[in-house]
Design an enzyme around this catalytic site. Structure first.
Site, PDB file in Angstrom:
ATOM      1  N   ALA A 148       0.864  -1.196   0.000  1.00 30.08           N
ATOM      2  CA  ALA A 148       0.000   0.000   0.000  1.00 30.08           C
ATOM      3  C   ALA A 148       0.896   1.240   0.000  1.00 30.08           C
ATOM      4  O   ALA A 148       1.857   1.301  -0.766  1.00 30.08           O
ATOM      5  CB  ALA A 148      -0.963  -0.039   1.168  1.00 30.08           C
ATOM      6  N   SER A 149       0.660   2.178   0.871  1.00 33.35           N
ATOM      7  CA  SER A 149       1.396   3.449   0.792  1.00 33.35           C
ATOM      8  C   SER A 149       2.867   3.356   1.190  1.00 33.35           C
ATOM      9  O   SER A 149       3.634   4.294   0.943  1.00 33.35           O
ATOM     10  CB  SER A 149       0.706   4.507   1.640  1.00 33.35           C
ATOM     11  N   VAL A 150       3.264   2.255   1.793  1.00 36.54           N
ATOM     12  CA  VAL A 150       4.695   2.063   2.055  1.00 36.54           C
ATOM     13  C   VAL A 150       5.448   1.974   0.715  1.00 36.54           C
ATOM     14  O   VAL A 150       6.664   2.153   0.648  1.00 36.54           O
ATOM     15  CB  VAL A 150       4.916   0.823   2.971  1.00 36.54           C
TER      16      VAL A 150
END
Ligand code: ZN
Length: 829
Positions: free
Chosen positions: A76-78
């Protein structure tokens, strides 16, 4: 479209002590969470270049393959940090200048004043692409970067703020960055990524997912959540053709290699990398907490991610050479929050679970009953169905085949005033009510007053409120409510109302039959309703007449709904006049007609042929000394042989007696007794209440059966028997004995319909993630016991009641537990 979670609020793990010491606790906590389906994932903790903890708990997919050290999760946003790394590589090659406008690289980009750096720092002011896509995409579209860019070109939505003015996390920044990377490298991002990052670092389970991927590597992990104890897919969504903001897959072990590489110059020079770990700057010189794809909090740099099924987190403290990586695929972010607390030495709370077994679940939607179990985790419903089994050491309530339904929502209640004295709210919970809607008939408390009250005295039930028109009129017009409000007064009332709705009031309530509001002309009410509508509120009304003028009163509320474009509800719908008995059919067809016209008109109703109010409502012309009107009242409006004075402090000897009995005592007619009671109350400035026997069973049943009628009590703590018995009377008398509707329909009218017609969110249905307001009852024995002479008698058959996951009532007794919440419209309750 599935729910998208973007977690940007981070708690840094500031810690001096060694993480090693916390590992034993951490391991047992993760085991506890895993056994309760609260953690499914992979965790890696490293210190001083050494891995000190690396473990997998649970499954990689719905076929229940076990997670392994090479399992590759959707970050995801990582993922964002990998895209900034590619940008830095292009910078080193002279192919990208952070301070050039985006338009320099993407000529069709529709904003001319945003720089590449502002994209990476989240200070561009671009709006979220999912919002735009949700407006313009069809269900079967899958969005990719080119399509997203085209959409911005085509619709050019306004910027949320001027570039550089503030920090606001927004995924569009990174999808745009990815398009620039592809353009400047001359390669698709996934190829560039593989050649320049994954291969050189030996990241075998790390890749960018993209639509053209023919098959998944076997290490791919799938998101899921539990339903009826079975893992069900909770994975890719239509936005997954896009890269940049997410869509990198990796394992904890690979991420650790990546973390270690950031101490070296394997990818870019340290001087280049330093730029990534510098906080962003705004136009006014202020700093943000965000660098290039990393949150920066002092020594700690971190990023979290959330996407369908996945919650992820990476945290680095380079000065102490510490790294923590947690990747989860069970659609649950709780474990990450607890891990962070444990590592930073903060106190933490483990989730508490309870399973209610062997129950007939009636879910509140009107669906047919089904047998099964239900699990509560903390204050919410976690799961339900026939396959749930108790977890080790779990609290079990055996429902013994009784019905479990959502707690009842009483959307017309007068109980709030007695909660200070009786915070256990026995009148409500003993009949299964878990939420009361206060502020009815035009009388209310301000939101700030209620907030302060809840702080001082927690209570057992949830409370929400409307803002009362009568209260506002009295506030501004003092004793002169017997006239229309002036323009100035109206303006001020609208302002207060708007402000109250902003603070959490559900909308405007009126009691137009009462004297504080009776003299307000329709135009004044419409103006108020328009203010409520503009603020997003609703309108609920004790209409101007329930007897001689009822048809006109119904027309008035319809007109209010039409003119103010606001949902309108008729409170305690009834026909309180013998001469109009049977008119329920006509009134309901008028309401149906209004609905066809597009007016959202609904009603609530309580199941008694008697009402309770001030005896003054028996004088619809407000001629309180007129013998003729008093005669009319006792012949046409109420039956004096059954109508009882329940409250009369000026002469308490009258309390509990019928008008006929009082007349006999004083050697007067019932009409004379009525006139005298009103006169005495006025002279002594004391109140009076009467329970008036007034309605017909046929009308009540017609009103109760209407598709848009929910159940209410209109009750308080005593007085009219409805205060303790309205809901159980429906279940006993009307459902079991008279069979006027199926049990499932009655429950629907007490729960989700009431929630919908009030604007209460996340309550009223047995559904995952809804609040655990529940009632366990025996449908064979449930009944009301309260009467006029014993108005505090609790009902039979209500076995157990939960509010926000806590038991508040067991077999006739409250538990002295006060988990009720003040529900505000503005919040997701
Ligand atoms: Zn009322």
């Amino acid at each position: 479209m599935k729910k998208i979670v973007v977690i940007i609020c981070l708690l840094p793990v500031f810690v001096q002590a060694q993480w090693k010491k916390q590992i034993t606790t951490l391991d047992s906590v993760l085991q506890y969470l895993y056994e309760r389906q609260q953690f499914n994932g992979s965790i890696l903790i490293a210190e001083n270049g050494k891995v000190i903890y690396h473990k997998q708990f649970g499954i990689a997919d719905t076929a229940k393959h076990a997670l392994t050290p090479s399992s590759s999760f959707n970050l995801a946003s990582v993922s964002k940090q990998f895209f900034t790394m590619m940008a830095m590589m292009l910078y080193e090659e002279g192919k990208l200048d952070y301070d050039k406008p985006v338009q320099y690289y993407l000529q069709n980009f529709p904003y001319n004043n945003i720089t590449v750096r502002q994209l990476m720092n989240h200070t561009s002011g671009l709006p979220e692409y999912f919002d735009l896509a949700s407006k313009h995409m069809t269900l079967i579209d899958t969005l990719d970067n080119a399509a997203a860019l085209n959409m911005f070109e085509q619709y050019k939505p306004a910027l949320v703020f001027k570039p550089g003015e503030r920090f606001e996390y927004c995924n569009t920044n990174y999808t745009t960055l990815a398009s620039i990377i592809a353009k400047q490298s001359g390669k698709a991002c996934e190829i560039f990524f593989n050649e320049r990052i994954a291969k050189p670092l030996g990241l075998k389970n790390t890749y960018i997912y993209h639509l053209k991927l023919k098959s998944y590597p076997s290490s791919r992990v799938f998101g899921f959540h539990y339903e009826n104890n079975q893992p069900v897919p909770d994975d890719l969504v239509a936005f997954d053709g896009i890269v940049g903001d997410g869509n990198v897959y990796s394992s904890a072990a690979d991420l650790y290699k990546w973390d270690q590489a950031l101490y070296t110059e394997k990818l870019v020079k340290q001087s280049t990398l330093r730029e990534a770990f510098k906080v962003g700057k705004l136009n006014n010189g202020d700093s943000t907490d965000y660098g290039f794809g990393w949150m920066i909090m002092g020594d700690t740099i971190a990023h979290s991610g959330g996407w369908a099924g996945f919650r992820t987190y990476i945290e680095r403290i380079p000065r102490q050479k510490k790294t923590m990586i947690t990747l989860t695929n069970g659609a649950n972010g709780l474990a990450i929050r607890i891990i962070k607390k444990i590592l930073s030495g903060q106190s933490y709370q483990l989730p508490q679970t309870e399973i209610i077994t062997n129950v007939n679940l009636i879910d509140g939607t009107g669906s047919v009953v089904r047998h099964g179990n239900l699990r509560i985790v903390d204050n919410c419903i976690y799961d339900l169905g026939d396959k749930l089994q108790p977890f080790p050491g779990e609290t079990v309530t055996n429902g013994e085949g009784q019905v479990l339904s959502p707690g009842f929502i009483d959307n017309h209640s007068h109980l709030a005033g007695s909660l200070e004295e009786k915070p256990g709210a026995i009148a409500a919970v003993s009949q299964g009510i878990t939420t009361i809607i206060s502020g009815q008939d035009g009388g209310s408390e301000m939101i700030d007053t209620l907030t302060a009250f809840f702080k001082k005295q927690p209570v057992a039930v949830n409370v929400a409120t409307y803002t009362g028109f009568g209260t506002l009129r009295e506030k501004l017009m003092k004793a002169q409510t017997n006239r229309p409000a002036t323009a100035e007064e109206l303006k001020m009332m609208k302002e207060i109302l708007t402000n109250e709705i902003k603070k959490g009031s559900l909308g405007l309530s009126t009691g137009l039959e009462y004297e504080q509001e009776f003299y307000a002309p329709k135009a004044e009410v419409i103006e108020m309703a328009k203010a409520a509508s503009a603020a997003g509120g609703r309108y609920i009304s004790h209409i101007r007449s329930e007897d001689i003028q009822i048809e006109n009163a119904v027309e008035e509320i319809i007109e209010i709904g039409r003119e103010a474009k606001i949902p309108v509800q008729i409170s305690h719908i009834k026909i309180a006049m013998r001469g109009k008995w049977g008119k329920s059919v006509d009134i309901l067809s008028r309401l149906e007609q209004a609905r066809v016209e597009g007016i959202n008109i609904t009603a609530d109703c309580y199941p008694y042929t008697m009402w309770s109010s001030t005896p003054r409502v028996l004088f619809p012309k407000k001629d309180f000394d007129s013998r003729t009107s008093a005669e009319f009242a006792v012949t046409q409006l109420i039956d004096p042989s059954g109508s009882v004075i329940t409250h009369f402090p000026a002469d308490t000897a009258m309390e509990g007696k019928t008008l006929d009995a009082i007349g006999l005592m004083k050697q007067e007619t019932a009409a004379e007794a009525l006139l005298r009671i009103i006169r005495t109350a006025r002279e002594k400035n004391a109140g009076a209440a009467i329970v008036g026997v007034s309605m017909s069973e046929t009308d009540i049943k017609n009103f109760l059966r209407w598709n848009y009628t929910n159940i209410c009590s209109d009750g308080g703590d005593g007085g009219h028997p409805r205060g303790y018995g309205a809901f159980t009377r429906i279940l006993g008398k009307y459902v079991r004995e008279e069979k006027i509707m199926p049990l499932e329909t009655a429950i629907f009218k007490m729960t989700s319909l009431a929630a919908e017609q009030t604007g209460i969110l996340n309550r009223g249905i047995l559904q995952r993630h809804y609040f655990a307001d529940l009632v366990l009852f025996n449908p064979q024995t449930v009944k009301d016991n309260s009467t006029i002479s014993d108005s505090h008698a609790v009902s039979s058959g209500i076995s157990k009641v939960w509010v926000n996951g806590k038991v508040v009532y067991v077999n006739g007794k409250t538990t002295n537990t006060f988990p009720g919440k003040l529900l505000k419209k503005t919040e997701i309750n």
